[in-house]
Design a protein around this motif. Structure first.
Motif, PDB file in Angstrom:
ATOM      1  N   LEU A  87       0.835  -0.982   0.078  1.00  0.00           N
ATOM      2  CA  LEU A  87       0.069   0.174   0.088  1.00  0.00           C
ATOM      3  C   LEU A  87       0.840   1.103  -0.052  1.00  0.00           C
ATOM      4  O   LEU A  87       0.479   2.246  -0.527  1.00  0.00           O
ATOM      5  CB  LEU A  87      -0.979  -0.120   1.427  1.00  0.00           C
ATOM      6  N   ALA A  97      -5.902   1.439  -4.123  1.00  0.00           N
ATOM      7  CA  ALA A  97      -6.210   2.557  -3.383  1.00  0.00           C
ATOM      8  C   ALA A  97      -6.554   3.848  -4.354  1.00  0.00           C
ATOM      9  O   ALA A  97      -7.280   4.655  -4.299  1.00  0.00           O
ATOM     10  CB  ALA A  97      -5.369   2.766  -2.183  1.00  0.00           C
ATOM     11  N   LEU A 101      -9.887   5.683  -5.212  1.00  0.00           N
ATOM     12  CA  LEU A 101     -10.177   7.196  -4.509  1.00  0.00           C
ATOM     13  C   LEU A 101     -10.262   7.926  -5.805  1.00  0.00           C
ATOM     14  O   LEU A 101     -11.190   8.832  -5.682  1.00  0.00           O
ATOM     15  CB  LEU A 101      -8.741   7.526  -3.740  1.00  0.00           C
ATOM     16  N   PRO A 364      -1.416   7.708  -2.902  1.00  0.00           N
ATOM     17  CA  PRO A 364      -0.604   6.471  -3.001  1.00  0.00           C
ATOM     18  C   PRO A 364       0.516   6.311  -4.178  1.00  0.00           C
ATOM     19  O   PRO A 364       1.296   5.654  -4.160  1.00  0.00           O
ATOM     20  CB  PRO A 364      -1.813   5.224  -2.994  1.00  0.00           C
TER      21      PRO A 364
END
Ligand code: SF4
Ligand code: SF4
Length: 474
Positions: A87, A97, A101, A364
């Motif tokens: 992650l 992620a 998002l 990220p």
């Protein structure tokens, strides 16, 4: 055949597995997230049951998990493994992620019907938040109410995680408490209560809409780029919103003309960017695991200066055209349509795409301060004051630096802090948001965030290598 661990590390190189308490916390938070996704997917969950499970599950689960994770370890720097977890090291989970998002922001801004917002009656995800919205202001939720609630939840839950992680550092502790309180009270509860009291978003019994103005006190122009739009200026003056409307108008103007330059002069831009701003608040809490991903390249520094100052020029020109149009009661300036030429492109490119989709969706990939570093005109405005007319600086005790690089690694603004520390030079940079994390992760206590006399704060000291063993005089 026995396996041999090839690591020569004197510390345990393997990440510790979560214990049963941490797993229980994760499961609880996961249940909350699952309820959100299920409702989004159209599964009929009664909002009166689903909403408390989702919000409390995420909050309590995160607190249990992070308390167990950090309170079990000694106080101090805790970033073990950030470069190895999927992650937080642009691995598969990081990309997933980022895509989720980014996708959420695209739907939120441009296709809210896909998250359930319907004027004829909400469905799914947005409908889950109807009971809370009814409680505050007696009407169903909008996509923005959903967003504001989740935003506040993220800052609160992950802010508590941050408190456990950095509990060894008083600056971080106090700063994070202020971040959580600013979001909870100034950005969420006070605006919702004012809306409930019919102070900023009213449709009368006869069906006449009286207009809307933003009631987040700390959301100052130029970050709040539509502060001078005619609909907002009119709403500030709407008779039935008084005296709150006029108060917000006066405070809004005072914020950027007086409050911001004065406080920035005394303490630098940190008072805003790292202590009260909502964007900064999310970056400091939810974005903390990604801060090391900010680029430290010189090319990134160059791009940063071009981009942030271009956005500043854009917002100044757009606002000047907007104010001209308002007072001269025209929709054009120099033959250019004010909405189509200035407001619409700014809203689309900067207000939505840059600050929302890229600013948060790319945590990220590019680190937690993409928007603050490359785009925010408020940060640009304060950065100029901080660089040229402020008492703020980070002092460095160069003789103590062991060049470990922790400070540069965890500087979310991509500043190569170590290069200043090695030279014993003060750090006076427009982009520094004063988060203080460079100082918190320094194992040698080299860095100090200070306010002091302007004189001499950018003077170059002799270059110190080692413990004053070699000096290069200027
Ligand atoms: S230099 Fe230090 S205080 Fe400034 S932004 Fe970077 S980490 Fe934060
Ligand atoms: S200032 Fe501190 S954190 Fe930065 S390189 Fe030197 S010893 Fe390491």
């Amino acid at each position: 055949m026995s396996s041999v661990d090839p690591s020569l590390s004197i510390a345990n190189p393997d990440l510790k597995d979560a214990d049963v308490v941490q797993k229980a916390g994760l499961a609880l938070a996961g249940l909350g997230v699952l309820v959100l996704f299920l409702s989004w997917g159209g599964v009929a969950i009664p909002p009166s049951i689903g909403l408390p499970i989702a919000l409390l599950g995420i909050l309590v689960g995160t607190v249990i998990y992070s308390a167990r994770l950090y309170l079990n370890q000694p106080e101090g720097i805790k970033n073990n493994g950030v470069w190895f977890r999927s992650l937080t090291s642009r691995g598969v989970l990081g990309w997933v992620a980022g895509i989720v998002l980014t996708g959420f922001y695209v739907l939120l801004y441009w296709f809210p019907e896909y998250i359930g917002f319907k004027a004829s009656g909400n469905e799914g995800f947005v409908a889950l938040f109807d009971p809370l919205s009814m409680f505050f202001k007696g009407k169903p939720a909008s996509q923005w109410f959903l967003y504001g609630t989740l935003y506040t939840l993220c800052i609160t839950a992950l802010g508590v995680k941050f408190l456990f992680k950095y509990r060894h550092n008083r600056y971080q502790f106090v700063r994070t408490l202020v971040v959580i309180a600013s979001q909870l009270f100034l950005a969420y509860l006070i605006p919702e209560i004012l809306a409930g009291l019919n102070y900023n978003d009213v449709t009368t019994a006869s069906g006449e809409y009286l207009g809307y103005f933003n009631t987040d006190l700390k959301n100052s122009w130029p970050l709040d780029y539509d502060f001078f739009y005619d609909w907002q200026l009119n709403a500030f003056q709407e008779p039935s919103y008084q005296p709150v409307g006029t108060l917000y108008l006066i405070i809004g103007i005072a914020m950027f003309l007086v409050v911001t330059p004065i406080i920035t002069y005394y303490v630098g831009k940190r008072w805003y960017c790292s202590w009260v701003c909502g964007c900064g608040g999310l970056a400091e809490t939810a974005g903390d695991p990604f801060r090391h991903l900010s680029s430290k390249k010189l090319s990134a520094w160059r791009l940063e200066r071009w981009l942030i100052h271009s956005v500043m020029v854009f917002v100044f020109v757009m606002t000047a055209a907007t104010i001209y149009g308002y007072f001269w009661n025209t929709g054009e300036v120099f033959g250019l349509n004010i909405y189509k030429t200035f407001q619409q492109p700014y809203g689309f490119l900067i207000g939505a795409t840059f600050s929302g989709v890229i600013g948060v969706g790319f945590y990220p990939m590019l680190g937690n301060r993409v928007w603050c570093r490359f785009g925010c005109p408020m940060a640009g405005y304060m950065g100029i004051i901080q660089r040229f007319k402020s008492r703020f600086r980070i002092t460095t005790n160069g003789g103590q630096c062991i060049s470990c690089g922790n400070c540069s690694t965890y500087c979310e603004q991509g500043i190569d802090v170590r290069s200043y520390a090695q030279k014993g030079q003060n750090i006076v940079r427009a982009s520094c948001v004063g988060c203080g994390v460079c100082s918190a992760v320094c194992p040698r206590g080299v860095l100090n965030l200070e306010n002091g006399p302007e004189q001499g704060r950018t003077d170059l000291p002799p270059i110190i290598i080692g413990n004053e063993s070699i000096k290069v005089s200027n």
